[in-house]
Design an enzyme around this catalytic site. Structure first.
Site, PDB file in Angstrom:
ATOM      1  N   LEU A 200     -34.639  39.110 -13.910  1.00 21.81           N
ATOM      2  CA  LEU A 200     -34.750  39.249 -15.361  1.00 21.81           C
ATOM      3  C   LEU A 200     -34.212  38.036 -16.100  1.00 21.81           C
ATOM      4  O   LEU A 200     -34.660  37.728 -17.205  1.00 21.81           O
ATOM      5  CB  LEU A 200     -33.991  40.506 -15.828  1.00 21.81           C
ATOM      6  N   GLY A 201     -33.225  37.374 -15.522  1.00 24.95           N
ATOM      7  CA  GLY A 201     -32.653  36.220 -16.188  1.00 24.95           C
ATOM      8  C   GLY A 201     -31.522  35.623 -15.380  1.00 24.95           C
ATOM      9  O   GLY A 201     -30.986  36.238 -14.457  1.00 24.95           O
TER      10      GLY A 201
ATOM     11  N   GLY B  46     -27.870  33.434 -15.994  1.00 23.59           N
ATOM     12  CA  GLY B  46     -26.856  32.966 -16.932  1.00 23.59           C
ATOM     13  C   GLY B  46     -25.769  32.218 -16.200  1.00 23.59           C
ATOM     14  O   GLY B  46     -25.798  32.029 -14.980  1.00 23.59           O
ATOM     15  N   GLY B  47     -24.770  31.789 -16.977  1.00 24.64           N
ATOM     16  CA  GLY B  47     -23.675  31.045 -16.377  1.00 24.64           C
ATOM     17  C   GLY B  47     -22.803  31.890 -15.475  1.00 24.64           C
ATOM     18  O   GLY B  47     -22.000  31.365 -14.707  1.00 24.64           O
TER      19      GLY B  47
ATOM     20  N   GLY C 210     -24.111  34.635 -13.524  1.00 23.61           N
ATOM     21  CA  GLY C 210     -24.817  35.389 -12.507  1.00 23.61           C
ATOM     22  C   GLY C 210     -26.289  35.541 -12.805  1.00 23.61           C
ATOM     23  O   GLY C 210     -26.797  35.153 -13.854  1.00 23.61           O
ATOM     24  N   ARG C 211     -26.986  36.135 -11.847  1.00 24.01           N
ATOM     25  CA  ARG C 211     -28.415  36.406 -11.948  1.00 24.01           C
ATOM     26  C   ARG C 211     -28.608  37.908 -12.117  1.00 24.01           C
ATOM     27  O   ARG C 211     -27.919  38.709 -11.486  1.00 24.01           O
ATOM     28  CB  ARG C 211     -29.134  35.912 -10.688  1.00 24.01           C
TER      29      ARG C 211
ATOM     30  N   ASP D 297     -17.977  36.579 -26.070  1.00 24.56           N
ATOM     31  CA  ASP D 297     -19.226  35.857 -25.811  1.00 24.56           C
ATOM     32  C   ASP D 297     -20.385  36.484 -26.592  1.00 24.56           C
ATOM     33  O   ASP D 297     -21.435  36.803 -26.026  1.00 24.56           O
ATOM     34  CB  ASP D 297     -19.540  35.849 -24.312  1.00 24.56           C
TER      35      ASP D 297
END
Length: 668
Positions: free
Chosen positions: A374-375, A377-378, A380-381, A494
């Protein structure tokens, strides 16, 4: 008509079997006796009943409500966003026709709530008195199948309910996510208390978890002379406590009509939950009969997660297999163990968070393939998956965590975050751990992250103004819950568009609590590490490193401007960084504030609303922490309960993008 026909059949049987002499009497006298007998049977049948288990013919059901073959009433099953009602088929007379006085009444019932995952539930159930069966127009989710957004709180509803609420809804003033409340015509309870029961030996109340999956007994007693409504609750194994949980003075004269239906209502949201009623008794002008607890239908077996003892049994069987099977089979098993190997330490059993097995998540995601990604990021996946048994869609984030020293604290924060329940927060369902990796399991959000709608040129959907305003309100409500309304203060650290996810109805939910931290109300946060995303980091963070609710407010302010303007917090322009907050503030000083709005809106918005939201964004992203509002004040601005302060257009000397000069504010 069916109810009267049943009474007539009963009367005929009594006449034939018990009073045969009536058949030989004068016709008029026989008819008079029949009428008298019919009246007596009606009163007995309709003013008092006891159900130790249910039959389909005894109740009026609608929605997803059903009765199992063993007599168990299921109000809602494991389906999302549904409601179910079960009412006694015949309306009861609650008022003395001649005097207009309400009758006293008493009821007792046994219920159970079985969520799909521990500590995560649907919205609860309610015992209800209503002028109609079925409650037409009612909505599921937080409305419990009782009301909708238009009629909630209207005096014309004539509804009395006792709610067993398992979700905290701030818009209704809920005290927590595990309470009992008295509702009159709406879901803002007139009286409420955390679910608990009185224990004589210790002379105080003991906490109950409504979503424990265990049967519990509830007594609701109304005394009209005293105008007092008592609600008592206890585990099924405990007799009725001497002290009610709620004892509230309620004048029902304007609420209760002459005839009312009585029954139960329940609803689910995005979390799969089953709500059950096992038995029910009722009596007008007297004490409801005690239920025969030994004859109540059984609940379905709960799906317990694997615990330490079952793990030991499994390992013992593994030893037997190791001794008896061939070398080839041994090698196969070793390879499978390596694939699904987990880490489970004794201290993890102290946390109440649901732990998934790695094997379960591996199968749910079909092995974490790229097509389910799905995506990235800094931290994790994220992969899409579906739990095999419940068919619940989930999102699984894989995070590397090599620090053994910090793992216990990390899992402890996971346990705390999983208890957060708010409709504008992405629900953390549980976790799994293997070697140096932690896997976090969240509810799946159909429409993905907000930034894809703001910046993805290939996304054909353009968010309208009303949708953007709804998302801003939702995130603000979720932050207020984190900062002030939960048992601890949660600083998210965040907040940004990519961490706001959208469900199927485009409701905004704040997610990704990987950087969040918790501390007690009234204490001073001891956080000295700067984390977050450039463009959203408050100026004072670079000096002190102390993350607070005020630094969250700053990031929220940048997020608000981002949603309205459709621009990232920092963009490259002429080989220089252009900060969104600087740009909007400059436009405000120059009197062209509306020129910053996203061109894709095409001017289709309310000018006053846009100006108000932009001002809120600037106020929240003010360089001086003391000048920023709290999230409660932000919600008051949004709801029109508090006027925005005057913002001078001079504002000279404010340099948002230069932290070292951020507090140099010159007078206008």
């Amino acid at each position: 008509m069916a109810a009267h026909h049943d009474v007539w059949q009963i009367t005929i049987e009594l006449l034939k079997k018990k009073i045969p002499i009536l058949l030989q009497m004068d016709r008029k006298l026989s008819l008079l006796l029949v009428v008298c007998l019919l009246t007596g049977i009606s009163a007995t049948k309709y003013d008092e009943f006891t159900y130790n288990g249910f039959q389909r013919s005894e109740l009026y059901l609608d929605g997803v409500a059903e009765i199992t073959p063993n007599g168990l009433l299921i109000l809602t099953n494991t389906t999302r966003n549904q409601q179910g009602h079960a009412f006694h088929k015949v309306p009861l007379h609650f008022k003395n026709t001649s005097e207009g006085n309400i009758y006293s009444f008493s009821t007792c019932f046994v219920f159970a709530i079985l969520p799909e995952h521990p500590d995560v539930s649907g919205h609860g159930l309610a015992f209800v008195l209503s002028p109609t069966r079925g409650l037409p127009g009612a909505m599921p989710n937080q409305y419990l199948g009782l009301f909708n957004s238009a009629n909630n709180g209207n005096s014309s509803n004539h509804v009395l309910a006792v709610e067993l609420d398992t979700i905290s809804n701030p818009e209704f003033g809920d005290i927590d996510s595990n309470h009992v409340g008295i509702d009159v015509n709406g879901l803002r309870s007139t009286d409420a208390a955390p679910a608990s029961y009185f224990v004589e030996k210790i002379d105080k109340f003991k906490k109950l978890s409504l979503i424990s999956g265990e049967p519990m007994q509830v007594w609701v007693d109304y005394s009209n002379p005293e105008k007092k409504l008592n609600v008592t609750i206890s585990p099924i194994s405990v007799p009725k406590p001497s002290h009610p949980l709620l004892s509230s003075f309620v004048n029902l004269s304007s609420v209760i009509l002459e005839t009312m239906y009585i029954g139960f209502s329940s609803s689910t949201g995005s979390i799969l939950t089953s709500h059950y009623v096992l038995g029910w008794s009722f009596k007008m002008n007297g004490q409801a009969a005690a239920l025969n607890l030994s004859s109540l239908p059984s609940l379905p077996l709960k799906k317990h997660r694997r615990n330490l003892s079952s793990l030991i049994i499994w390992l013992s069987l593994g030893v037997v297999v190791f001794i008896t099977i061939t070398a080839c089979s041994i090698a196969y098993i070793i390879r499978r163990k390596a694939r699904y190997a987990e880490v489970l330490e004794e201290w993890e059993l102290e946390n109440r968070t649901h732990r998934f097995s790695y094997k379960e998540l591996f199968k749910a995601t079909k092995g974490f393939p790229e097509k389910n990604l799905l995506g990235v990021g800094g931290f994790g996946r994220v992969y899409k998956g579906e739990l095999p048994t419940s068919k619940t869609e989930i999102a699984v984030k894989r995070i590397s965590h090599d620090s053994k020293q910090g793992m216990r604290e990390f899992v402890g924060e996971i346990a705390s975050n999983s208890q957060l329940r708010h409709r504008n927060l992405v629900q953390l369902l549980g976790y799994s751990r293997r070697k140096g990796e932690v896997l976090l399991v969240y509810e799946f959000m159909t429409n993905g992250s907000l930034d894809k709608f703001l910046y993805d040129a290939n996304n054909p959907t353009t968010l309208g103004w009303s949708q953007r305003l709804k998302i801003i309100r939702g995130v603000a409500s979720g932050l207020l819950y984190l900062h002030e309304e939960w048992e601890q203060i949660v600083v998210h650290r965040d907040i940004k568009a990519s961490n706001v996810l959208l469900d199927s109805e485009m409701n905004g939910k704040l997610g990704d609590f990987g950087l969040s931290t918790l501390y007690d109300h009234g204490s001073d946060p001891q956080i000295t590490r700067v984390v977050g995303t450039f463009g959203y980091i408050a100026p004072e963070l670079t000096k002190t490193g102390r993350a607070t609710t005020s630094t969250d407010v700053f990031a929220f302010g940048v997020f608000v401007l981002e949603v309205v303007c459709g621009r990232r917090p920092i963009v490259q322009q002429d080989s220089q960084d252009l900060h969104l907050v600087d740009w909007v503030w400059k436009s405000w000083r120059n009197g062209v504030i509306l020129e910053v709005t996203d061109a894709r809106l095409g001017g289709d918005y309310h000018l006053g609303e846009v100006e108000m939201i932009l001002k809120i964004g600037l106020l929240c992203s003010h360089p001086v922490p003391a000048a920023r509002p709290t999230m409660r004040q932000v919600m008051q601005f949004l709801n029109g309960d508090l006027s925005l302060p005057q913002m001078p257009k001079g504002g000279r000397g404010i340099t948002i993008s230069s932290p070292e000069h951020a507090e140099e504010l010159e007078e206008s």
